[in-house]
Enzyme design. Sequence first.
Site, mmCIF file in Angstrom:
data_model
loop_
_atom_site.group_PDB
_atom_site.id
_atom_site.type_symbol
_atom_site.label_atom_id
_atom_site.label_comp_id
_atom_site.label_asym_id
_atom_site.label_seq_id
_atom_site.Cartn_x
_atom_site.Cartn_y
_atom_site.Cartn_z
ATOM 1 C CB SER A 85 -16.007 -26.480 -38.801
ATOM 2 O OG SER A 85 -14.752 -26.616 -39.327
ATOM 3 C CB THR A 187 -17.414 -22.421 -42.383
ATOM 4 O OG1 THR A 187 -18.021 -22.699 -41.142
ATOM 5 C CG2 THR A 187 -18.485 -22.106 -43.417
ATOM 6 C CB THR A 205 -20.847 -24.307 -41.694
ATOM 7 O OG1 THR A 205 -20.085 -24.247 -40.483
ATOM 8 C CG2 THR A 205 -22.209 -23.703 -41.416
ATOM 9 N NE ARG A 215 -24.829 -19.465 -34.488
ATOM 10 C CZ ARG A 215 -23.919 -19.506 -35.449
ATOM 11 N NH1 ARG A 215 -23.780 -20.597 -36.173
ATOM 12 N NH2 ARG A 215 -23.142 -18.482 -35.690
ATOM 13 C CB THR A 238 -15.359 -18.410 -42.970
ATOM 14 O OG1 THR A 238 -15.218 -19.355 -41.903
ATOM 15 C CG2 THR A 238 -14.068 -17.628 -43.107
ATOM 16 N N GLY A 239 -16.461 -17.381 -40.268
ATOM 17 C CA GLY A 239 -16.226 -16.704 -39.000
ATOM 18 C C GLY A 239 -17.494 -16.619 -38.181
HETATM 19 C C1 SD4 Z 1 -21.347 -19.853 -38.459
HETATM 20 N N1 SD4 Z 1 -19.982 -18.796 -40.103
HETATM 21 O O1 SD4 Z 1 -22.138 -20.773 -38.270
HETATM 22 C C2 SD4 Z 1 -20.240 -20.038 -39.448
HETATM 23 C C3 SD4 Z 1 -19.073 -20.614 -38.740
HETATM 24 C C4 SD4 Z 1 -17.832 -20.638 -39.527
HETATM 25 O O2 SD4 Z 1 -15.799 -21.546 -39.886
HETATM 26 O O3 SD4 Z 1 -17.598 -19.931 -40.463
HETATM 27 N N2 SD4 Z 1 -16.943 -21.468 -39.183
HETATM 28 O O4 SD4 Z 1 -21.407 -18.795 -37.841
#
Ligand code: SD4
Length: 328
Positions: A85, A187, A205, A215, A238-239
């Site tokens: 990631s 991330t 990330t 995106r 993160t997320g």
């Molecule tokens: C995203 N927040 O591109 C990031 C993805 C992520 O662990 O945190 N992955 O939306």
Amino acid sequence: MNTRRKFLQHTLWGGLAAGSASFWERIVPNIDLLNADVLPVVIATWGPNTKATAAAWEVLSKGGRALDAVEAGARVPEADPEDSSVGYGGLPDRDGNVTLDACIMDEFGNAGSVNFLQHIMHPISVARRVMEKTPHVMLSGEGALQFALQEGFKKENLLTDSARQAWEAWKVKSEYKPVINIERHDTIGMVALDKQRRIAGACTTSGLAFKMHGRVGDSPIIGAGMFVDNEVGGAAATGLGELVLRTLGSFLVVEEMRRGAHPQKAVETAVKRIARKHASLVKDAQVGFVAIDKKGRHGAFSIHKGFNYVLYQQGENKVMEAGHLLRG
Ligand code: SD4
């Protein structure tokens, strides 16, 4: 010793023993000295990032600058082909392109960011160059790539065989559905406070796996994926970036700390805000925050169970489970 001095001394040691920092915060102008042993400290999202915090600690323990520490830390997963990631080895978008997002902030409030950057293994270092060598904060796509090449970064293929295979397998169904904690959510968001109490943050990330081409998530957005303020502290997220973007989560955490909240309370407030504003989406999506304040205290919290983080403090590199909002 006169009685007044005796009284003061007695109160000082008594107060310290009882840990009554808030009293001393009011009367001792530089309370920081009393908390000196908690510094330096670095926190990062996700348990697998212990090597990254170790690289940051390497800088911090020698008295180095928080900014150098977070950059060094973020570069570890960026170069790791096993980390799907971040950086090299990151899973591509639905068209097979690895596109990277990163941002960085220093103790002066300077910020640098790149998004939708391709072919460069270390977007965090490009973000730092944007911060230090341009009058801008953010460079995107082709322009970010051009700038990176101009700065001497190497153009490389970042799609590893295993990332390509995962993409080929995904294409069979082409289903776009992030799965909580298995959304390849490694991330790295990192915040460090160095021995001189300078704060810095970094976030890097490859974004959501198999995202739409073009995106961009929260990670390169100052205030969303990461934010620091040297007067207060810092936070990283993160997320599912869309949820963090809609609430400017990291900024919110820092502002809560500015209003006096402990970092743990501050991250809980940000998660609750997301859950309240986007109730229909949180059921199927994870968001987690980490934060530290200027005293070296920390917090971490997520929507769902399963978010962990790494804290390197007082010589110990520890993976910790974060608390979470939703039960079951
Ligand atoms: C995203 N927040 O591109 C990031 C993805 C992520 O662990 O945190 N992955 O939306």
